[in-house]
Design a protein around this motif. Structure first.
Motif, short mmCIF file in Angstrom:
data_model
loop_
_atom_site.label_atom_id
_atom_site.label_comp_id
_atom_site.label_asym_id
_atom_site.label_seq_id
_atom_site.Cartn_x
_atom_site.Cartn_y
_atom_site.Cartn_z
N PRO A 80 8.89 10.93 -0.72
CA PRO A 80 7.71 10.41 -1.42
C PRO A 80 7.12 9.22 -0.65
CG PRO A 80 9.70 9.61 -2.46
CD PRO A 80 10.14 10.58 -1.40
N LEU A 81 5.86 8.94 -0.89
CA LEU A 81 5.25 7.74 -0.31
C LEU A 81 5.91 6.52 -0.95
CD1 LEU A 81 1.46 8.70 -0.31
CD2 LEU A 81 3.01 8.60 1.65
N LEU A 82 5.99 5.45 -0.17
CA LEU A 82 6.57 4.20 -0.65
C LEU A 82 5.45 3.22 -0.95
CD1 LEU A 82 9.39 3.76 2.00
CD2 LEU A 82 9.65 4.55 -0.36
N TRP A 83 5.55 2.52 -2.08
CA TRP A 83 4.64 1.42 -2.38
C TRP A 83 5.30 0.18 -1.82
CZ3 TRP A 83 -0.18 0.63 -3.43
CH2 TRP A 83 -0.60 -0.58 -3.94
N GLY A 97 16.10 5.88 -5.86
CA GLY A 97 14.87 5.64 -5.10
C GLY A 97 14.95 6.29 -3.74
N VAL A 98 14.44 5.57 -2.73
CA VAL A 98 14.52 6.03 -1.35
C VAL A 98 15.50 5.13 -0.61
CG1 VAL A 98 13.26 6.34 0.82
CG2 VAL A 98 12.22 7.04 -1.34
N ASP A 103 0.88 -1.16 0.00
CA ASP A 103 0.00 0.00 0.00
C ASP A 103 0.92 1.21 0.00
OD1 ASP A 103 -2.25 1.59 0.04
OD2 ASP A 103 -3.10 0.68 1.85
N TRP A 104 0.33 2.40 -0.18
CA TRP A 104 1.12 3.62 -0.13
C TRP A 104 1.42 3.91 1.33
CZ3 TRP A 104 3.39 5.01 -4.32
CH2 TRP A 104 2.82 4.67 -5.55
N GLU A 105 2.69 3.95 1.67
CA GLU A 105 3.11 4.10 3.07
C GLU A 105 4.06 5.28 3.22
OE1 GLU A 105 1.74 2.31 5.34
OE2 GLU A 105 1.01 0.54 4.26
N SER A 106 4.02 5.89 4.38
CA SER A 106 4.90 6.99 4.72
C SER A 106 6.17 6.45 5.37
CB SER A 106 4.17 7.93 5.69
OG SER A 106 5.08 8.72 6.40
#
Length: 174
Positions: free
Chosen positions: A52-55, A92-93, A19-22
């Protein structure tokens, strides 16, 4: 637990619960758990603003960070800090756990991620599965996990997760 998790991650057709996670929330949850065990308050986080949000599967990414922080606390001097760093990179992150321990010998830097391999002998140490699980979690997310020696001693375990385009908010533009 790590051995069971590794078997699940290696199973054919294994599906992540993404899911989109912080990143901020994931790190906050990890810090809350770690600080219950870290009596010396050695773990500190540094997060770049506007990440950015992480998938991702937040539980698995949390497990990855928990394992890395636990190792940093175990393999570094009791009075040295452990840093959890999160920042954006061109790839990326980056989620990095850095310590000022003795480091890992260059010959072990790739082998340490293999199952049942341990770069150090520590009384009451683990079975050598934790880092293999961390690498499997990173790769299941399309990312990577690497170990980099630090200039003034210690290790930096660096997980890079890809950044995906977040969906537009409901209702369109205003």
């Amino acid at each position: 637990d790590n051995t069971l998790q590794l078997a699940r991650l290696d199973a054919p057709g294994m599906a992540l619960r993404c899911d989109w996670e912080s990143a901020e929330e994931i790190v906050g949850a990890v810090l809350a758990r770690v600080r219950r065990r870290d009596q010396g308050k050695r773990v500190h986080a540094r997060l770049e603003p506007d990440l950015p949000l992480l998938w991702c599967d937040a539980l698995l990414v949390s497990q990855l960070l928990d394992n890395l922080v636990d190792n940093a606390l175990k393999y570094s001097p009791a009075d040295s800090p452990v840093e959890l760093l999160v920042r954006r990179t061109t790839a990326g992150v980056l989620l990095a756990v850095r310590d000022r321990g003795t480091g890992v010998a260059p010959a072990w830097r790739e082998r340490i991620f293999q199952v049942f391999q341990r770069g150090h002998e520590v009384p009451g140490g683990g079975s050598g599965v934790g880092l293999a699980v961390c690498k499997a979690i990173a790769e299941a997310h399309g990312g990577s996990l690497a170990l980099r020696g630090r200039t003034r001693g210690g290790s930096s375990f660096e997980c890079t997760l890809p950044v995906r385009e977040a969906p537009a908010p409901p209702g369109g533009e205003s």
